[in-house]
Design a protein around this motif. Structure first.
Motif, mmCIF file in Angstrom:
data_model
loop_
_atom_site.group_PDB
_atom_site.id
_atom_site.type_symbol
_atom_site.label_atom_id
_atom_site.label_comp_id
_atom_site.label_asym_id
_atom_site.label_seq_id
_atom_site.Cartn_x
_atom_site.Cartn_y
_atom_site.Cartn_z
ATOM 1 N N PRO A 36 0.885 -1.193 -0.081
ATOM 2 C CA PRO A 36 0.010 0.165 -0.242
ATOM 3 C C PRO A 36 0.995 1.339 0.102
ATOM 4 O O PRO A 36 2.015 1.375 0.606
ATOM 5 C CB PRO A 36 -0.818 -0.183 1.348
ATOM 6 C CG PRO A 36 -0.651 -1.773 1.698
ATOM 7 C CD PRO A 36 0.662 -2.202 1.058
ATOM 8 N N SER A 61 0.790 5.633 -0.871
ATOM 9 C CA SER A 61 0.205 7.050 -1.080
ATOM 10 C C SER A 61 1.100 8.117 -2.037
ATOM 11 O O SER A 61 2.140 8.555 -1.534
ATOM 12 C CB SER A 61 -0.291 7.676 0.021
ATOM 13 O OG SER A 61 -0.986 8.806 0.043
ATOM 14 N N ASN A 102 -3.910 6.783 -3.763
ATOM 15 C CA ASN A 102 -3.813 5.763 -2.885
ATOM 16 C C ASN A 102 -4.153 4.568 -3.635
ATOM 17 O O ASN A 102 -5.095 4.231 -4.438
ATOM 18 C CB ASN A 102 -4.936 5.851 -1.893
ATOM 19 C CG ASN A 102 -4.758 7.309 -1.077
ATOM 20 O OD1 ASN A 102 -3.574 7.671 -0.554
ATOM 21 N ND2 ASN A 102 -5.932 8.154 -0.530
ATOM 22 N N GLY A 103 -3.217 3.688 -3.411
ATOM 23 C CA GLY A 103 -3.379 2.200 -4.132
ATOM 24 C C GLY A 103 -2.253 1.136 -3.632
ATOM 25 O O GLY A 103 -1.536 1.524 -2.637
ATOM 26 N N THR A 104 -2.198 0.265 -4.423
ATOM 27 C CA THR A 104 -1.242 -0.784 -4.064
ATOM 28 C C THR A 104 -0.052 -0.728 -5.417
ATOM 29 O O THR A 104 -0.365 -0.724 -6.488
ATOM 30 C CB THR A 104 -1.851 -2.199 -4.266
ATOM 31 O OG1 THR A 104 -2.666 -1.950 -3.164
ATOM 32 C CG2 THR A 104 -0.671 -3.288 -3.817
#
Length: 229
Positions: free
Chosen positions: A67, A69, A97-99
């Motif tokens: 994860p 940002s 925001n993600g992976t």
């Protein structure tokens, strides 16, 4: 009158080489005396320092994803207000925001090409071809055996993104009162200073200067576009 002698209790052989000061709660390190051979022994502290959670960026290359940002902000202008509270910025900001997941080796060269041409349009065709291992030779994009690519690319989905933009209206500055506008007999200046991002003249490095290498067309076009704008 003799001075009071300090009493030092004898500790078991397996006890760490520390002593507790009566004025401090934490143990203090005690220096060891040099050995008879003249070699110095190292002093140690107890307990040992806690290692950082992530001493390197190796954890980013997990195949399961990490994860993250990502934030990008562009400042477009400085608003000079009549009062300190009304001085601010015009800006554009994106938060994603993600992976983060590592890009597959067969797609890394494409990723570098997209990034290169995004920074300087047309630059990829002027560069030395990258060695991706497809022709049978060694690859510049291989891993080093520690799950950390020598040159790696991470991908992050843009599905969860927030865009924020701030633009001040020159005719109606924020947080200003009539008293601010009337201060100094009404001659208190306020306004906007636009911020431009331009490239200056291209400066060669020592090798290019020594050999008289010409500035690439892509770089010339980039500088010329900024001058024209």
């Amino acid at each position: 009158m003799r001075p009071a002698r300090r009493f030092t209790p004898r500790l078991p052989p397996d006890t760490p080489n520390t002593e507790v000061s009566p004025c401090r709660r934490s143990p203090t390190t005690r220096r060891k005396r040099p050995s008879p051979s003249g070699a110095r022994s190292r002093s140690t502290t107890w307990p040992p320092a806690t290692p950082p959670a992530h001493p390197t960026l190796q954890h980013l290359w997990s195949t399961e994803g990490v994860p993250v940002s990502v934030t990008v902000t562009l400042v477009d202008g400085l608003f000079v207000g009549r009062a300190a509270i009304s001085t601010s910025l015009n800006f554009r900001s994106v938060v994603v925001n993600g992976t983060a997941r590592p890009v597959a080796p067969e797609d890394r060269a494409k990723s570098f090409q997209a990034q290169t041409d995004q920074i300087i349009p047309g630059r990829w065709s002027e560069l030395r071809p990258i060695k991706d291992g497809r022709s049978g030779g060694p690859s510049e994009l291989d891993t080093d055996g520690k799950a950390t690519p020598t040159i790696g690319v991470l991908s992050v989905s843009l599905t969860d993104a927030t865009v924020t933009a701030k633009t001040h209206c020159i005719s109606e500055p924020e947080h200003e009162t009539q008293a601010d506008r009337d201060w100094n007999d009404g001659h208190n200046w306020a306004g906007l200073l636009p911020i431009r991002r331009i490239y200056g003249p291209a400066l060669p490095d020592s090798t290019a200067a020594q050999r008289g290498s010409a500035v690439p067309r892509s770089v010339q076009a980039l500088v010329a576009g900024c001058e024209a704008g």
